[in-house]
Structure formats: C-alpha cells, structure tokens
Write an enzyme that holds these catalytic residues in place. Sequence first.
Site, short mmCIF file in Angstrom:
data_model
loop_
_atom_site.label_atom_id
_atom_site.label_comp_id
_atom_site.label_asym_id
_atom_site.label_seq_id
_atom_site.Cartn_x
_atom_site.Cartn_y
_atom_site.Cartn_z
N THR A 156 27.99 60.60 2.04
CA THR A 156 28.14 61.62 1.00
C THR A 156 29.04 61.16 -0.15
OG1 THR A 156 30.00 62.58 2.18
CG2 THR A 156 27.84 63.53 2.64
N THR A 192 31.80 58.65 0.57
CA THR A 192 33.07 58.20 1.18
C THR A 192 33.61 56.93 0.51
OG1 THR A 192 31.96 58.85 3.21
CG2 THR A 192 34.14 57.86 3.43
N HIS A 204 35.25 60.84 9.16
CA HIS A 204 33.96 61.53 9.07
C HIS A 204 33.94 62.76 9.99
CE1 HIS A 204 31.83 58.96 6.42
NE2 HIS A 204 31.62 57.96 7.25
N ARG A 248 23.84 51.09 -2.11
CA ARG A 248 22.38 51.01 -2.15
C ARG A 248 21.89 51.30 -3.57
NH1 ARG A 248 17.74 54.21 -1.12
NH2 ARG A 248 19.06 56.03 -1.44
P1 PAP Z 1 29.58 55.90 4.58
O1 PAP Z 1 29.45 57.24 5.19
O2 PAP Z 1 28.85 54.83 5.36
O3 PAP Z 1 30.98 55.53 4.25
P2 PAP Z 1 29.20 56.72 1.88
O4 PAP Z 1 30.07 55.85 1.05
O5 PAP Z 1 29.70 58.07 2.19
O6 PAP Z 1 28.76 55.96 3.19
O7 PAP Z 1 27.82 56.92 1.14
C1 PAP Z 1 27.11 55.86 0.62
C2 PAP Z 1 26.41 56.35 -0.64
O8 PAP Z 1 27.34 56.37 -1.74
C3 PAP Z 1 25.30 55.42 -1.04
O9 PAP Z 1 24.32 56.25 -1.63
P3 PAP Z 1 22.77 55.85 -1.74
O10 PAP Z 1 22.33 55.37 -0.39
O11 PAP Z 1 22.06 57.08 -2.18
O12 PAP Z 1 22.71 54.78 -2.77
C4 PAP Z 1 26.00 54.53 -2.03
O13 PAP Z 1 25.12 53.86 -2.91
C5 PAP Z 1 26.85 55.53 -2.77
N1 PAP Z 1 27.99 54.89 -3.44
C6 PAP Z 1 28.78 53.90 -2.98
N2 PAP Z 1 29.70 53.57 -3.89
C7 PAP Z 1 29.49 54.34 -4.97
C8 PAP Z 1 30.10 54.46 -6.26
N3 PAP Z 1 31.10 53.70 -6.61
N4 PAP Z 1 29.61 55.38 -7.11
C9 PAP Z 1 28.57 56.18 -6.77
N5 PAP Z 1 27.93 56.11 -5.58
C10 PAP Z 1 28.38 55.21 -4.68
#
Ligand code: PAP
Length: 343
Positions: A84, A86, A147, A309
């Site tokens: 979400t 994190t 989480h 991603r």
């Molecule tokens: P986690 O629960 O494994 O820690 P978390 O970081 O909560 O994952 O979520 C990952 C999502 O945040 C990914 O979304 P997507 O799969 O739709 O692409 C990831 O790309 C997105 N994300 C990570 N870093 C950033 C950022 N700096 N800005 C915006 N979105 C981000």
Amino acid sequence: MSLEMEFSTTSKPIPASGISPESPQKYVEEISQLPKEKGWRGLQELFLYKNFWLYPVFLEGALHARDHFQAQPTDIFLCSSMKTGTTWLKALSFAIATRGHLPSDDGSDMTTVSLRTAVPHDCIPFLEFNEYSTAVTGSEIPLFASHLPYTCLPKSIIDSDCKIAYICRDPKDTFVSMWFFLRKFVAGKNSTDVESFSSIDEAFELFCKGLSSHGPYWKHILGYWEASKRRPEKILFLKYEDLVEDTQLWVKKLAEFFGCPFSAEEEREGVVERVVKECSFESLRNLEVNRSGKHEKRGRAIENSAYFRKGVVGDWRNHLTDEMGKKIDVIMEEKLMGSGFTF
Ligand code: PAP
C-alpha cells in the site's frame, strides 16, 4: 550542505528491551493451534490470528514482538497492509527524520545507512522480523515499521504515547501489486511453485473473501481508521493516492506529526522539494542498490527491484476487468459503511 551529506547518517542502535534468544519453536507450536486456510497457491497456509489471516513468517515475529517488544513514547511506527506504499512511506520518513544530519565528528560510529545505498526496508526495521533487536539506523527518531493489523500490535504500542503513521491504498491497485509481488517472491523459490501459484482470477476471489496476507484488507484499514478517529494525536492516516496527489503537503504533515516540522528557512531552501524528489519512484527505482541489489528477510533474498514495479494509480485497469473492479468496490463500500471512510 550536499544531499549526499544530508542523507549520510551516524549510527544509533535502537534499544531493544527484553529480547531473549528464545526458541521460535514455542511460536511454531502456538501457530499450529490456530485455524488455517490454504490461501494463494504456492504460498504457505494462512493462519487466523485475532481475526486476521497471516503467514507464519509474519506471525512468528508478531508473537515474539507481542512477548518482548517494549515501545517507548518517542517511537514512531509506520504501519500498513502489504503493498500500500510502505516502501515510499519508509523512504519519506527516513529522509524527513535524517534531513539535517551530518556524520559524527569522531567518525567512530559512522554507518552507511542511507537511501542512496540501502533499500528503504533496510533503513527502517520491521517489527515482525524482530529487526529492532539489531537494527542500526541513522535516525534519531526511532522509526519502526509493521504490516500488522492494529489489534495485533504489541500492547505497549497501543498503550504508550508512541505515534503511528498508517498508509492505505485503493484495494484494486493493492491487490494487483500484491499478486505481482508474491508471484515474483514465489518465483525466487523454484519454478514448480510459480506454476502452482494462484492465477490472478483465483487470487482475486480469495482477496474478496478476505483471504490474503494480513487480510481481510478492509478490516486492516478499519482498525487503524477507527483508532485514528479516537486518537488523532497518536495516529496519522494517509492514503497512497493523496500522497501521489500532493506529496509536498503530506511530507510537511508527516514532519509535523513526527515532531520535527520544516522550519521557514528549510522551506525557503527547498528542503521539502528535495525530500520529495529524493524519494520519488523514479529516483529510488533508478538507484543502483534498488536496480540490482538484494534484500534479506529471514534468510530469503528478495530483489530490491521487486519493491518498485510501476508506482502508478489505477494500474489495476491493465489487469482486472471492470466487473472485477466493481465487485471489489461494492465489497469495500459495504464493509466500510458507517465508518466515515471512503476511497
Ligand atoms: P511492501 O508491502 O512489500 O513493503 P509497498 O512498498 O507497501 O510493498 O508497496 C509497493 C508498491 O508501492 C508498488 O506498487 P505497484 O506494484 O503498483 O507498482 C511500488 O511500485 C510502489 N512504490 C514503491 N516506491 C514508491 C515510490 N517512491 N513512490 C510511489 N510508489 C512507490
């Protein structure tokens, strides 16, 4: 002051009280007594703990933290359900908390913990992985992440004056992000696991029934939402989409909430903008550490790139039908009805 210097930090071990080298066997046994369901294929079974479905890897740590973690009033927790935002919240919080730091004068306790050289998950320890016992961070504000659902947090977090910043995200994008991440995570194990991994349609049906990591998702949100209404000074509630919409505004809100607001001088000097830029999806994703580095959790290496991603709002449209989108929206509306919270 260069940005490099701002983000270089001095080490500061996080005090962990009452950590014992207890055998995890005790928790394995406790978990084995819980109701369980198969969940998403290729992954372990999900166990029902305090009305939430959790994988043993998180649950073991949660039980250990329940018995041993003693929150301090100055601690700040970054809480979220999986996928979400994190990683982004961790990066922003770490950048906010360390923005003025310089390496220590004597150089004796320098650390390389920096957003330039470490994935945000290595900058802020996860409660469920017991990282608080060994974590070294450059932040003077003790920052932790979890989480866990609100009601599964260690009692001392709920009872003490420590603060919580919670981030949630549109369930459709959260689900899609989770499916891709877990599939990739499974792919790290072996190809037979990937073959048996739930299709996106199967996983979607389970998600809608609440059967997903830390699910039901709506219940996770509700727990923190209700708590934030009761104790707004303790819990700051964020949405990924709002953060995308106006990142600067929320960075300032976070800094105020952490007790380290940006000064007028910092604002004039553009520090807020620099924090936002440093933590943007593009900046983080393009760092060498996040392109080719790996990150270890419980002896498993995860590619850091898996956390970056696409980072866009509405990507679900590329993977779910309108009907599926509608179904999840209706479920969320029903479940959140009367709470005052909407997406
Ligand atoms: P986690 O629960 O494994 O820690 P978390 O970081 O909560 O994952 O979520 C990952 C999502 O945040 C990914 O979304 P997507 O799969 O739709 O692409 C990831 O790309 C997105 N994300 C990570 N870093 C950033 C950022 N700096 N800005 C915006 N979105 C981000």
